[in-house]
Scaffold this motif. Structure first.
Motif, PDB file in Angstrom:
ATOM      1  N   CYS A  69     -62.674  66.090  60.620  1.00 58.99           N
ATOM      2  CA  CYS A  69     -63.748  67.853  60.589  1.00 58.99           C
ATOM      3  C   CYS A  69     -64.160  67.029  59.719  1.00 58.99           C
ATOM      4  O   CYS A  69     -65.279  67.892  58.747  1.00 58.99           O
ATOM      5  N   GLY A  70     -64.803  65.759  58.688  1.00 58.32           N
ATOM      6  CA  GLY A  70     -65.632  64.865  58.254  1.00 58.32           C
ATOM      7  C   GLY A  70     -67.173  64.779  59.688  1.00 58.32           C
ATOM      8  O   GLY A  70     -67.544  66.335  60.414  1.00 58.32           O
ATOM      9  N   LEU A  71     -67.764  64.265  59.302  1.00 59.78           N
ATOM     10  CA  LEU A  71     -70.196  63.933  59.356  1.00 59.78           C
ATOM     11  C   LEU A  71     -69.956  65.122  61.407  1.00 59.78           C
ATOM     12  O   LEU A  71     -70.727  66.192  61.646  1.00 59.78           O
ATOM     13  N   MET A  72     -69.313  64.252  62.341  1.00 57.51           N
ATOM     14  CA  MET A  72     -69.233  64.613  63.869  1.00 57.51           C
ATOM     15  C   MET A  72     -68.918  65.877  63.813  1.00 57.51           C
ATOM     16  O   MET A  72     -69.163  66.741  64.977  1.00 57.51           O
TER      17      MET A  72
ATOM     18  N   VAL B   7     -61.263  76.978  67.985  1.00 55.33           N
ATOM     19  CA  VAL B   7     -59.897  77.908  67.623  1.00 55.33           C
ATOM     20  C   VAL B   7     -58.797  77.199  66.777  1.00 55.33           C
ATOM     21  O   VAL B   7     -58.121  78.019  66.195  1.00 55.33           O
ATOM     22  N   ALA B   8     -59.306  75.924  66.822  1.00 57.39           N
ATOM     23  CA  ALA B   8     -59.291  75.445  65.495  1.00 57.39           C
ATOM     24  C   ALA B   8     -58.983  73.784  65.317  1.00 57.39           C
ATOM     25  O   ALA B   8     -59.955  73.464  66.093  1.00 57.39           O
ATOM     26  N   VAL B   9     -58.793  73.995  63.873  1.00 57.05           N
ATOM     27  CA  VAL B   9     -58.949  72.576  63.314  1.00 57.05           C
ATOM     28  C   VAL B   9     -58.145  71.640  62.045  1.00 57.05           C
ATOM     29  O   VAL B   9     -57.307  72.574  61.786  1.00 57.05           O
ATOM     30  N   CYS B  10     -58.242  70.398  61.939  1.00 57.97           N
ATOM     31  CA  CYS B  10     -57.383  69.209  61.525  1.00 57.97           C
ATOM     32  C   CYS B  10     -57.885  68.262  61.647  1.00 57.97           C
ATOM     33  O   CYS B  10     -58.917  67.883  61.921  1.00 57.97           O
ATOM     34  N   ASP B  11     -57.414  68.317  59.635  1.00 57.76           N
ATOM     35  CA  ASP B  11     -57.902  67.329  59.158  1.00 57.76           C
ATOM     36  C   ASP B  11     -57.378  66.996  57.850  1.00 57.76           C
ATOM     37  O   ASP B  11     -56.139  67.603  57.584  1.00 57.76           O
ATOM     38  N   THR B  12     -56.494  65.710  57.817  1.00 60.63           N
ATOM     39  CA  THR B  12     -55.604  65.187  56.352  1.00 60.63           C
ATOM     40  C   THR B  12     -56.460  66.105  55.561  1.00 60.63           C
ATOM     41  O   THR B  12     -55.402  65.791  54.212  1.00 60.63           O
ATOM     42  N   ASN B  13     -56.777  65.970  55.318  1.00 60.62           N
ATOM     43  CA  ASN B  13     -58.262  66.442  54.246  1.00 60.62           C
ATOM     44  C   ASN B  13     -58.485  67.766  53.874  1.00 60.62           C
ATOM     45  O   ASN B  13     -59.229  68.444  54.328  1.00 60.62           O
ATOM     46  N   PRO B  14     -57.759  68.919  53.460  1.00 63.21           N
ATOM     47  CA  PRO B  14     -58.139  69.882  53.866  1.00 63.21           C
ATOM     48  C   PRO B  14     -58.798  70.374  53.287  1.00 63.21           C
ATOM     49  O   PRO B  14     -59.616  72.084  53.387  1.00 63.21           O
ATOM     50  N   ALA B  15     -59.791  69.938  52.588  1.00 69.49           N
ATOM     51  CA  ALA B  15     -61.073  70.176  51.765  1.00 69.49           C
ATOM     52  C   ALA B  15     -62.066  70.161  51.961  1.00 69.49           C
ATOM     53  O   ALA B  15     -62.999  71.254  52.306  1.00 69.49           O
ATOM     54  N   LEU B  16     -61.819  69.806  53.696  1.00 72.58           N
ATOM     55  CA  LEU B  16     -62.938  69.850  54.340  1.00 72.58           C
ATOM     56  C   LEU B  16     -63.129  70.785  55.181  1.00 72.58           C
ATOM     57  O   LEU B  16     -64.221  71.036  55.929  1.00 72.58           O
ATOM     58  N   MET B  17     -61.652  71.764  55.475  1.00 71.47           N
ATOM     59  CA  MET B  17     -61.531  72.505  56.334  1.00 71.47           C
ATOM     60  C   MET B  17     -61.961  74.310  55.992  1.00 71.47           C
ATOM     61  O   MET B  17     -62.771  74.989  56.753  1.00 71.47           O
ATOM     62  N   GLY B  18     -62.905  74.293  54.951  1.00 71.21           N
ATOM     63  CA  GLY B  18     -62.910  75.723  54.402  1.00 71.21           C
ATOM     64  C   GLY B  18     -64.538  75.904  54.906  1.00 71.21           C
ATOM     65  O   GLY B  18     -65.079  77.168  55.181  1.00 71.21           O
ATOM     66  N   TRP B  19     -65.056  74.846  54.920  1.00 73.51           N
ATOM     67  CA  TRP B  19     -66.990  74.825  56.174  1.00 73.51           C
ATOM     68  C   TRP B  19     -66.224  75.365  57.036  1.00 73.51           C
ATOM     69  O   TRP B  19     -67.273  76.531  57.768  1.00 73.51           O
ATOM     70  N   TYR B  20     -65.065  74.847  58.140  1.00 73.72           N
ATOM     71  CA  TYR B  20     -65.382  75.558  59.197  1.00 73.72           C
ATOM     72  C   TYR B  20     -64.594  77.459  59.472  1.00 73.72           C
ATOM     73  O   TYR B  20     -65.755  78.008  59.712  1.00 73.72           O
TER      74      TYR B  20
ATOM     75  N   MET C   3     -59.318  80.845  62.082  1.00 70.02           N
ATOM     76  CA  MET C   3     -58.714  79.489  63.210  1.00 70.02           C
ATOM     77  C   MET C   3     -57.395  79.513  62.640  1.00 70.02           C
ATOM     78  O   MET C   3     -57.297  79.288  61.648  1.00 70.02           O
ATOM     79  N   GLN C   4     -57.206  78.502  63.609  1.00 66.45           N
ATOM     80  CA  GLN C   4     -55.426  77.174  63.427  1.00 66.45           C
ATOM     81  C   GLN C   4     -56.541  76.282  62.610  1.00 66.45           C
ATOM     82  O   GLN C   4     -57.501  75.423  62.341  1.00 66.45           O
ATOM     83  N   VAL C   5     -55.656  76.181  61.242  1.00 61.39           N
ATOM     84  CA  VAL C   5     -55.710  75.353  60.529  1.00 61.39           C
ATOM     85  C   VAL C   5     -55.147  74.057  59.116  1.00 61.39           C
ATOM     86  O   VAL C   5     -54.115  74.865  59.503  1.00 61.39           O
ATOM     87  N   THR C   6     -54.784  72.709  60.016  1.00 60.79           N
ATOM     88  CA  THR C   6     -54.159  71.994  59.934  1.00 60.79           C
ATOM     89  C   THR C   6     -54.137  70.778  59.763  1.00 60.79           C
ATOM     90  O   THR C   6     -55.674  69.862  59.730  1.00 60.79           O
ATOM     91  N   THR C   7     -52.979  70.568  58.771  1.00 63.42           N
ATOM     92  CA  THR C   7     -53.509  68.893  58.576  1.00 63.42           C
ATOM     93  C   THR C   7     -52.905  67.748  59.693  1.00 63.42           C
ATOM     94  O   THR C   7     -52.310  66.640  59.447  1.00 63.42           O
ATOM     95  N   ASP C   8     -52.218  68.198  60.342  1.00 68.41           N
ATOM     96  CA  ASP C   8     -51.044  67.398  61.219  1.00 68.41           C
ATOM     97  C   ASP C   8     -52.112  67.742  62.797  1.00 68.41           C
ATOM     98  O   ASP C   8     -51.633  68.901  63.026  1.00 68.41           O
ATOM     99  N   TYR C   9     -52.378  66.989  63.039  1.00 62.59           N
ATOM    100  CA  TYR C   9     -52.618  66.749  64.489  1.00 62.59           C
ATOM    101  C   TYR C   9     -51.821  67.814  65.471  1.00 62.59           C
ATOM    102  O   TYR C   9     -52.074  68.385  66.500  1.00 62.59           O
TER     103      TYR C   9
END
Length: 379
Positions: A12-15, A39-52, A59-65
């Protein structure tokens, strides 16, 4: 009603944010067969996903792909993770039955790329493409058309460059792209190599041999915690290739530079031939240059102002200027169009075969640069 294709994002970084932005602006495009919905986003850093979730809603938010891949609602995945994770996650995406647009280089080395290629071959029912947005600039497309038309004649030289100065500050904190254990031994070539090789490989220019000059100027960087750590990747690479051709072999120069003074983020392609030449650079994003000449005739560059003339139609007026965010959206339009049964307007995103071919070139270039010898490219 336009078909909707449901996407998950892993990384969920820059790109990842660029893709989400392109999807949110899909109404900018005209005449599309389908549209993406995240409909779903994943990153090991939960702080990045709030933007989405703030920008796009629930949407689905998870730290495990693996959780994302288990989501039956997800049809396709955009994966933008450090190179070292490609060999683990890309095959898992395919095994889960999801279409994939993955970030380059499709594995941090040749062995990992071969493992990914095997996973792709095992799922011929899935569309797999590699991210490479710069050739979607209208000027780059003009160069491709010019070469394909035969206007160049016998080729004299090709030069393709991706130059930026993001690493010129030695006090810039370290990140994973500057760590060989995560980025790979290619260094700058792994991160930028697909950019410079996408168009040459698409035009059929496959080097037979390469030499390479590899430059490492910054040995350590701040670790962000008050100390310094090793910065052990190559900063700049200049690869000189010999390309076989029926009209005679010609040189091709590829530059992947992270320390290019004065360059913010410049991609360029230049093709010189006996009958015609063409050049495009993102420094002049709305223009391209070309010339044609007859034996004994005059030679002069023609500069054509293209304005906004993308592969996929948009609401922007033709008098306006095309930019990086447009190139990203055009790349995504090509991928979505293929998913919906189209031909990507004749210019698909970089293919797995092209990703594998660029690994062959980079592997030879790494060997050439570290040995000081000319090295044959093993296809």
């Amino acid at each position: 009603m336009m078909r909707e294709i449901r996407f998950g994002i892993i990384g969920c970084g820059l790109m990842g944010r660029e893709f989400a932005s392109a999807a949110a602006r899909w109404l900018h495009l005209t005449g599309m067969r389908a549209r993406p919905r995240i409909v779903a986003v994943c990153d090991t850093n939960p702080a990045l996903m709030g933007w989405y979730t703030d920008a796009l809603g629930p949407m689905q938010v998870t730290t495990d792909y693996r959780d994302l891949l288990a989501n039956a609602e997800v049809e396709a995945v955009y994966c933008a993770v450090p190179h070292v994770l490609h060999a683990e996650i890309y095959p898992a995406i395919l095994a889960a039955g999801k279409h994939l647009l993955g970030e380059k280089p499709f594995g941090m080395d040749l062995a990992q790329n071969r493992a990914i290629s095997a996973a792709i071959a095992a799922r011929p029912d899935l569309l797999v493409r590699c991210s490479s947005e710069m050739p979607f600039y209208p000027g780059a497309q003009k160069v491709v058309e010019f070469v394909r038309s035969g206007a160049v004649g016998p080729v004299l030289e090709v030069e393709a460059c991706f130059l930026h100065s993001s690493d010129i500050n030695p006090e810039k904190p370290i990140n994973w792209k500057r760590m060989a254990g995560v980025n790979g031994d290619y260094g700058c070539m792994g991160d930028l190599g697909m950019h410079v090789l996408h168009v040459p490989l698409r035009l059929g220019w496959r080097p037979a041999r390469v030499t390479a000059s590899l430059v490492k100027r910054v040995e350590t960087r701040p670790d962000g915690k008050g100390g310094r750590v090793a910065c052990d990747t190559w900063d700049n690479a200049t690869i000189t290739c010999t390309v076989p051709d029926a009209a005679g072999d010609f040189p091709m120069v590829l530059k992947t530079w992270r320390i290019a003074p004065g360059e913010a983020n410049t991609w360029s392609i230049r093709v010189l031939g006996m009958k015609g030449s063409a050049v495009f650079t993102t420094k002049s994003p709305r223009q391209w240059q070309w010339m044609r000449y007859e034996a004994g005739g005059s030679q002069g560059w023609v500069t054509e102002d293209l304005g906004y003339t993308p592969l996929f139609g948009a609401i922007t007026g033709g008098i306006f200027e095309f930019g990086f965010t447009d190139a990203i959206q055009q790349m995504w339009a090509a991928f979505v169009d293929e998913l919906a049964g189209g031909d990507a307007q004749g210019f698909p995103c970089a293919t797995p075969e092209e990703a594998a071919a660029h690994h062959a070139v980079l592997t030879a270039a790494l060997q050439a640069g570290t040995s000081g010898q000319s090295v044959e490219v093993c296809w």
